[in-house]
Design an enzyme around this catalytic site. Structure first.
Site, PDB file in Angstrom:
ATOM      1  N   THR A  25      56.732  30.521  14.574  1.00  0.00           N
ATOM      2  CA  THR A  25      56.355  29.425  15.472  1.00  0.00           C
ATOM      3  C   THR A  25      54.925  29.650  15.962  1.00  0.00           C
ATOM      4  OG1 THR A  25      58.643  29.194  16.126  1.00  0.00           O
ATOM      5  CG2 THR A  25      57.006  28.233  17.610  1.00  0.00           C
ATOM      6  N   CYS A  69      40.700  52.952  18.520  1.00  0.00           N
ATOM      7  CA  CYS A  69      41.729  53.598  17.712  1.00  0.00           C
ATOM      8  C   CYS A  69      41.481  55.090  17.587  1.00  0.00           C
ATOM      9  CB  CYS A  69      41.778  52.984  16.323  1.00  0.00           C
ATOM     10  SG  CYS A  69      41.544  51.221  16.362  1.00  0.00           S
TER      11      CYS A  69
END
Ligand SMILES: *Cc1c(COP(=O)(O)O)cnc(C)c1O
Length: 390
Positions: A238, A325
């Site tokens: 969706t 990261c």
């Protein structure tokens, strides 16, 4: 004083973007796939956003834009989608660079387990990929060239149009991760011969968790997320309606104000670089000229980047040592190592990245606190004692 100088990690949501998104988080909550009115109103908003984004990047058709959950998904989809499609044709070679975002590097690495071979191009000391190197690396079996538009740690801007032209002439598909470049560099996918391009809203004052992949018409790509028929059966799930509206609005605002902002930020950036280079044994990482207007990345010998960040935090400054990261790990940044910096120098790095929200006063403050903190940390660093006694 509080300064947010980590806009390459993420940016603050713009109040105007939030305002555009709010109706789709409240009254217009319908599912775009449904037939009643609040569903179709959501559908209209998604399609209008798609058209806006296509226009802003010079795409021929709104159908070339697919919405994703962000930059990482767009990179994964572009690379895995193209490579898996072309493997059946005997193409199992990928060309990338040594300093890509991990969303690209780890995806390429994952594909080696599916039989792909990867060429990692050098980025030299200036942090720039050479188009001739791309040309020389292309083989008969090359499936994809993926080179980022602008680097997230050192902000260097790659010669994308030249690389695109080389790939087009060689008949090889070209993907670029334009996450850091969007709204900071003028981009036109047609003129620059880009076949696939990744974007994410949160790097230009849009919401987190919403991005897009541009896929040139005619480029065949396997699905990454299977399921429902959303995005013309190419990407199930969706739609993140409010996120999509926010992505388009943030791009519209970011691109329309780009020129003025770039003039202002370039001046601030260069003043900061000049001031910080006065610190003994400091260096700027990557080219100063082919560089995002809001990026400063420096190394200071004899100190640890992590200690510098903690001290800066105490002084009210949010900054980074490079990629989000790598922070938390003791390994120096793969980007700085790709520039050829030795481990001990790459450890003492600092990235300051700016946006519309930063001011000249921020630069004044940084020029006051950074040299003081570097001096303080060096005052009890055995590494620094060793450096200066050599
Ligand atoms: C932030 C970033 C990504 C990842 O985007 P997400 O939306 O956080 O998944 C990918 N590439 C580059 C160059 C980035 O800076």
């Amino acid at each position: 004083m509080q300064i947010y100088a980590d806009n390459a990690a993420t940016t603050a949501l713009s109040p105007k973007v939030l305002e555009a998104m709010t109706p789709y988080l409240t009254e217009i909550y319908g599912n775009p796939s449904s037939l009643y009115r609040i569903g179709s109103a959501a559908k209209v908003a998604v399609e209008e956003s798609r058209q806006t984004i296509a226009n802003l990047i010079g795409a021929k058709n709104a159908n070339e834009i697919y919405f994703t959950s962000g930059g990482s998904e767009a990179d994964n989809w572009a690379i895995k989608g193209v490579c898996r499609m072309l493997k059946a044709k005997g193409k199992n070679h990928i060309i990338t660079s040594k300093f890509e975002h991990h969303a690209v590097l780890h995806t390429c690495e994952a594909l080696t387990k599916e039989g792909f071979e990867v060429t990692y191009l050098d980025v030299y000391e200036d942090g720039l990929v050479r188009p001739e190197d791309v040309k020389n690396a292309i083989r008969e079996n090359t499936a994809l060239v993926t080179i980022m538009y602008a680097n997230n740690e050192i902000g260097t801007i790659q010669p994308i149009a030249e690389i695109g032209k080389i790939c087009r002439e060689a008949g090889v598909l070209f993907h670029t991760d334009a996450v850091q470049a969007m709204c900071n560099v003028p981009i036109n996918v047609e003129q620059e011969c880009i076949d696939l391009m990744s974007l994410t809203a949160h790097k230009f004052h849009g919401p987190k968790g919403c991005g897009a992949l541009y896929v040139r018409r005619g480029v065949r790509i396997q699905n990454l997320i299977d399921g429902g028929a959303q995005e013309r059966s190419r990407r199930a799930g969706t739609e993140n309606v409010a996120g999509i509206v926010g992505l388009a609005k943030a791009m519209e605002l970011g691109i329309s104000t780009m020129e003025e902002r770039n003039t202002r930020l370039t001046k601030m950036r260069d003043r900061l670089i000049e001031g910080l280079l006065n610190i003994e044994r400091s260096r700027l990482n990557g080219s100063q000229t082919h560089r995002l207007p809001g990026n400063v990345n420096m190394c200071f010998e004899g100190i640890e980047g992590e200690s510098l960040l903690l001290r800066l935090d105490l002084a009210g400054v949010s900054a980074s040592s490079g990629s989000a990261c790598t922070s938390g790990s003791l390994d120096p940044s793969h980007v700085l190592l790709a520039l050829g910096l030795p481990h001990e120098i790459a450890h003492g790095s600092l990235r300051l990245s700016f946006s519309d929200d930063n001011t000249e006063e921020d630069i004044d403050y940084l020029l006051e606190v950074v040299p003081k903190i570097v001096e303080y940390l060096r005052s009890f660093s055995p590494l620094w004692d060793k450096i200066i006694s050599e």
